[in-house]
Design a protein around this motif. Structure first.
Motif, PDB file in Angstrom:
ATOM      1  N   THR A 192     -16.482  10.470  -6.208  1.00  0.00           N
ATOM      2  CA  THR A 192     -17.098   9.154  -6.274  1.00  0.00           C
ATOM      3  C   THR A 192     -16.418   8.366  -7.388  1.00  0.00           C
ATOM      4  OG1 THR A 192     -19.226   9.990  -5.483  1.00  0.00           O
ATOM      5  CG2 THR A 192     -19.232   7.867  -6.622  1.00  0.00           C
ATOM      6  N   LEU A 193     -15.749   7.260  -7.005  1.00  0.00           N
ATOM      7  CA  LEU A 193     -15.012   6.446  -7.959  1.00  0.00           C
ATOM      8  C   LEU A 193     -15.826   5.206  -8.334  1.00  0.00           C
ATOM      9  CD1 LEU A 193     -11.440   6.542  -6.344  1.00  0.00           C
ATOM     10  CD2 LEU A 193     -12.445   8.108  -8.016  1.00  0.00           C
ATOM     11  N   PRO A 194     -15.719   4.758  -9.577  1.00  0.00           N
ATOM     12  CA  PRO A 194     -16.443   3.551  -9.979  1.00  0.00           C
ATOM     13  C   PRO A 194     -15.727   2.300  -9.490  1.00  0.00           C
ATOM     14  CG  PRO A 194     -15.125   4.340 -11.801  1.00  0.00           C
ATOM     15  CD  PRO A 194     -14.953   5.346 -10.698  1.00  0.00           C
ATOM     16  N   PRO A 195     -16.438   1.175  -9.361  1.00  0.00           N
ATOM     17  CA  PRO A 195     -15.749  -0.093  -9.075  1.00  0.00           C
ATOM     18  C   PRO A 195     -14.766  -0.406 -10.204  1.00  0.00           C
ATOM     19  CG  PRO A 195     -18.135  -0.319  -8.863  1.00  0.00           C
ATOM     20  CD  PRO A 195     -17.891   1.002  -9.510  1.00  0.00           C
ATOM     21  N   THR A 196     -13.641  -0.994  -9.850  1.00  0.00           N
ATOM     22  CA  THR A 196     -12.584  -1.245 -10.830  1.00  0.00           C
ATOM     23  C   THR A 196     -12.088  -2.677 -10.699  1.00  0.00           C
ATOM     24  OG1 THR A 196     -11.888   1.072 -10.674  1.00  0.00           O
ATOM     25  CG2 THR A 196     -10.343  -0.470 -11.670  1.00  0.00           C
ATOM     26  N   ARG A 197     -12.055  -3.382 -11.799  1.00  0.00           N
ATOM     27  CA  ARG A 197     -11.545  -4.759 -11.811  1.00  0.00           C
ATOM     28  C   ARG A 197     -10.024  -4.710 -11.919  1.00  0.00           C
ATOM     29  NH1 ARG A 197     -11.086  -9.155 -15.841  1.00  0.00           N
ATOM     30  NH2 ARG A 197     -11.601 -11.140 -14.824  1.00  0.00           N
ATOM     31  N   ILE A 198      -9.338  -5.369 -10.998  1.00  0.00           N
ATOM     32  CA  ILE A 198      -7.883  -5.313 -10.966  1.00  0.00           C
ATOM     33  C   ILE A 198      -7.297  -6.713 -10.840  1.00  0.00           C
ATOM     34  CG2 ILE A 198      -7.743  -2.979  -9.992  1.00  0.00           C
ATOM     35  CD1 ILE A 198      -7.288  -4.290  -7.240  1.00  0.00           C
ATOM     36  N   ALA A 199      -6.088  -6.856 -11.365  1.00  0.00           N
ATOM     37  CA  ALA A 199      -5.276  -8.052 -11.153  1.00  0.00           C
ATOM     38  C   ALA A 199      -4.112  -7.656 -10.256  1.00  0.00           C
ATOM     39  CB  ALA A 199      -4.768  -8.606 -12.483  1.00  0.00           C
ATOM     40  N   TYR A 200      -3.755  -8.523  -9.326  1.00  0.00           N
ATOM     41  CA  TYR A 200      -2.726  -8.149  -8.362  1.00  0.00           C
ATOM     42  C   TYR A 200      -1.744  -9.283  -8.118  1.00  0.00           C
ATOM     43  CZ  TYR A 200      -5.148 -11.021  -4.888  1.00  0.00           C
ATOM     44  OH  TYR A 200      -5.711 -12.086  -4.219  1.00  0.00           O
ATOM     45  N   LEU A 201      -0.547  -8.886  -7.697  1.00  0.00           N
ATOM     46  CA  LEU A 201       0.414  -9.786  -7.075  1.00  0.00           C
ATOM     47  C   LEU A 201       0.582  -9.331  -5.633  1.00  0.00           C
ATOM     48  CD1 LEU A 201       3.234 -10.262  -9.754  1.00  0.00           C
ATOM     49  CD2 LEU A 201       1.157 -11.610  -9.417  1.00  0.00           C
ATOM     50  N   ARG A 202       0.749 -10.256  -4.729  1.00  0.00           N
ATOM     51  CA  ARG A 202       0.750  -9.918  -3.298  1.00  0.00           C
ATOM     52  C   ARG A 202       2.130 -10.092  -2.685  1.00  0.00           C
ATOM     53  NH1 ARG A 202      -4.289 -11.918  -0.326  1.00  0.00           N
ATOM     54  NH2 ARG A 202      -4.982  -9.963  -1.283  1.00  0.00           N
ATOM     55  N   HIS A 203       2.487  -9.115  -1.862  1.00  0.00           N
ATOM     56  CA  HIS A 203       3.711  -9.151  -1.057  1.00  0.00           C
ATOM     57  C   HIS A 203       3.295  -9.298   0.394  1.00  0.00           C
ATOM     58  CE1 HIS A 203       6.829  -7.215   1.455  1.00  0.00           C
ATOM     59  NE2 HIS A 203       7.683  -7.663   0.568  1.00  0.00           N
ATOM     60  N   ILE A 204       3.864 -10.263   1.107  1.00  0.00           N
ATOM     61  CA  ILE A 204       3.611 -10.434   2.534  1.00  0.00           C
ATOM     62  C   ILE A 204       4.918 -10.223   3.271  1.00  0.00           C
ATOM     63  CG2 ILE A 204       2.847 -12.003   4.352  1.00  0.00           C
ATOM     64  CD1 ILE A 204       1.046 -13.375   2.376  1.00  0.00           C
ATOM     65  N   GLY A 205       4.930  -9.230   4.147  1.00  0.00           N
ATOM     66  CA  GLY A 205       6.147  -8.879   4.882  1.00  0.00           C
ATOM     67  C   GLY A 205       6.136  -7.413   5.227  1.00  0.00           C
ATOM     68  N   PRO A 206       7.212  -6.923   5.814  1.00  0.00           N
ATOM     69  CA  PRO A 206       7.248  -5.530   6.271  1.00  0.00           C
ATOM     70  C   PRO A 206       7.043  -4.535   5.134  1.00  0.00           C
ATOM     71  CG  PRO A 206       9.098  -6.781   7.166  1.00  0.00           C
ATOM     72  CD  PRO A 206       8.455  -7.654   6.136  1.00  0.00           C
ATOM     73  N   TYR A 207       6.297  -3.470   5.413  1.00  0.00           N
ATOM     74  CA  TYR A 207       6.212  -2.349   4.482  1.00  0.00           C
ATOM     75  C   TYR A 207       7.534  -1.590   4.542  1.00  0.00           C
ATOM     76  CZ  TYR A 207       1.104  -3.037   4.546  1.00  0.00           C
ATOM     77  OH  TYR A 207      -0.167  -3.548   4.435  1.00  0.00           O
ATOM     78  N   GLY A 208       7.950  -1.002   3.415  1.00  0.00           N
ATOM     79  CA  GLY A 208       9.202  -0.266   3.379  1.00  0.00           C
ATOM     80  C   GLY A 208       9.938  -0.526   2.085  1.00  0.00           C
ATOM     81  N   PRO A 209      11.275  -0.563   2.120  1.00  0.00           N
ATOM     82  CA  PRO A 209      12.063  -0.746   0.889  1.00  0.00           C
ATOM     83  C   PRO A 209      11.715  -2.002   0.112  1.00  0.00           C
ATOM     84  CG  PRO A 209      13.482  -0.065   2.707  1.00  0.00           C
ATOM     85  CD  PRO A 209      12.136  -0.348   3.310  1.00  0.00           C
ATOM     86  N   SER A 210      11.261  -3.054   0.790  1.00  0.00           N
ATOM     87  CA  SER A 210      10.951  -4.293   0.078  1.00  0.00           C
ATOM     88  C   SER A 210       9.773  -4.117  -0.877  1.00  0.00           C
ATOM     89  CB  SER A 210      10.660  -5.422   1.070  1.00  0.00           C
ATOM     90  OG  SER A 210       9.538  -5.103   1.886  1.00  0.00           O
ATOM     91  N   ILE A 211       8.910  -3.136  -0.622  1.00  0.00           N
ATOM     92  CA  ILE A 211       7.777  -2.899  -1.520  1.00  0.00           C
ATOM     93  C   ILE A 211       8.266  -2.343  -2.853  1.00  0.00           C
ATOM     94  CG2 ILE A 211       5.650  -1.592  -1.863  1.00  0.00           C
ATOM     95  CD1 ILE A 211       5.411  -3.848   0.183  1.00  0.00           C
ATOM     96  N   ALA A 212       9.192  -1.391  -2.810  1.00  0.00           N
ATOM     97  CA  ALA A 212       9.757  -0.858  -4.054  1.00  0.00           C
ATOM     98  C   ALA A 212      10.450  -1.959  -4.847  1.00  0.00           C
ATOM     99  CB  ALA A 212      10.732   0.282  -3.738  1.00  0.00           C
ATOM    100  N   ALA A 213      11.172  -2.823  -4.147  1.00  0.00           N
ATOM    101  CA  ALA A 213      11.840  -3.936  -4.828  1.00  0.00           C
ATOM    102  C   ALA A 213      10.815  -4.900  -5.424  1.00  0.00           C
ATOM    103  CB  ALA A 213      12.752  -4.675  -3.837  1.00  0.00           C
ATOM    104  N   PHE A 214       9.701  -5.091  -4.735  1.00  0.00           N
ATOM    105  CA  PHE A 214       8.644  -5.970  -5.244  1.00  0.00           C
ATOM    106  C   PHE A 214       8.070  -5.440  -6.558  1.00  0.00           C
ATOM    107  CE2 PHE A 214       4.101  -7.287  -5.208  1.00  0.00           C
ATOM    108  CZ  PHE A 214       4.287  -8.659  -5.255  1.00  0.00           C
ATOM    109  N   TRP A 215       7.826  -4.124  -6.626  1.00  0.00           N
ATOM    110  CA  TRP A 215       7.362  -3.532  -7.889  1.00  0.00           C
ATOM    111  C   TRP A 215       8.389  -3.764  -8.995  1.00  0.00           C
ATOM    112  CZ3 TRP A 215       3.005  -0.921  -9.602  1.00  0.00           C
ATOM    113  CH2 TRP A 215       2.028  -0.621  -8.638  1.00  0.00           C
TER     114      TRP A 215
END
Length: 341
Positions: A192-215
């Motif tokens: 059981t995990l607690p709720p967690t407040r997070i900040a995010y940046l969003r990538h829109i496009g194919p999953y794959g190598p572009s995600i690693a580049a986004f990080w």
């Protein structure tokens, strides 16, 4: 519900900030970054209110745009009209729930994504997917078996290419642990995990190598610029690439933040839901994590006596998560929200 499956692993986290260092004044966000933050807020609102009537005026108020201009701004930003997006998003979420929540009646799923009747839902679903909702659900095991086989073949091809590559001379002995991803061997625990407040940046496009580049190119430099190093991070795939077209898939790279911190645009801030999750420790490379997700969701889960619910799946990268830039090997936790059948 999102079922992430075709992503590459993330990259090294930035070092923790120096508490004694002078604070830097945050840079003023560019106008485009402010628009991105406001439009992502609309998408988040839509996801959490799919069972409601979503009026243009309400969504415009979420984004702090005038209703007169909002529809045109949304179409230009998303590449589809608001009406088309709402229809697509409702149907894609319904398709995922039909597959992952098989005990839920079709009518309940239709109502949960904002359709007023089973008949209207069935017509729209067949027009979009070419199948009735019941047929889609009945074909779930066959679709998942095909996906698992495709992922295993893809991973085997990557391994063969790696084995055929010339081996560079080594000056010291290094043991690389490569899990056997042809079998579901990851230990799975329930927590059981607690709720967690997070900040995010969003990538829109194919999953794959572009995600690693986004990080590497976007998210980690942004974390450093905002003194957010040394905190747990998350990778959240909001769409199942087996359902959603690659160009529409959304992925958030995120970091835990305390209540008093509000990062500047283009970052969004949301609460990652708490509750019961199935957790699997992953150790491997980027190409392997897609297969690990597929086996976890489409091999382990159906035999677990549990079902997935509507919270997002995510990867959790603790502060002590490992990453080896020489081999591309890393560690993380794969987290699936579950409930009883």
């Amino acid at each position: 519900m999102a079922i992430p499956s075709r992503r590459l692993g993330r990259t090294p986290r930035p070092a923790a900030s120096n508490p004694g260092a002078p604070s830097r004044a945050p840079a003023r966000p560019a106008p485009g970054e402010a628009y991105t933050q406001r439009m992502n807020r609309v998408l988040d609102h839509i996801d959490t209110h799919l069972d409601e009537t979503l009026e243009v005026a309400t969504l415009a108020a979420v984004a702090h745009f005038s209703p007169f201009h909002f529809h045109r701004i949304f179409s230009a930003w998303m590449g589809e009209t608001l009406g088309d997006y709402l229809r697509r998003r409702r149907l894609e979420v319904a398709a995922a729930r039909l597959a992952g929540q098989r005990q839920m009646p079709v009518l309940h799923i239709a109502l949960s994504v904002g359709f007023g009747s089973g008949e209207a839902f069935a017509r729209a679903f067949k027009a979009h997917f070419g199948n009735t909702p019941s047929a889609w659900r009945a074909n779930t095991d066959a679709r998942w078996a095909d996906e698992l086989l495709r992922q295993r073949r893809k991973h085997d091809q990557v391994e063969r290419k790696f084995d055929q590559a010339p081996v560079a001379p080594q000056t010291e002995t290094t043991e690389v642990i490569q899990p056997d991803l042809r079998r579901s061997v990851m230990p799975v625990t329930l927590s059981t995990l607690p709720p967690t407040r997070i900040a995010y940046l969003r990538h829109i496009g194919p999953y794959g190598p572009s995600i690693a580049a986004f990080w590497q190119q976007r998210f980690l430099p942004w974390m450093q610029a905002n003194d957010l190093g040394g905190r747990p991070c998350y990778g959240i795939g909001h769409d199942d690439p087996g359902i959603t077209a690659p160009e529409h898939c959304r992925y958030d790279a995120a970091v835990e933040i305390p209540e008093h911190v509000t990062p500047p645009a283009p970052a969004g801030v949301v609460q990652l839901p708490g509750g019961r999750y199935a957790l699997a420790d992953y150790r491997g490379d980027g190409p392997g994590i897609g297969l690990a997700w597929t086996e976890f969701l489409r091999d382990w889960l159906p035999n677990s006596g549990l079902q997935i619910d509507s919270r997002p799946c995510f990867e959790r990268y603790p502060v002590d998560a490992e990453y080896d830039p020489e081999t591309g090997m890393f560690t993380c936790q794969l987290c699936i929200p579950v409930k009883a059948l």
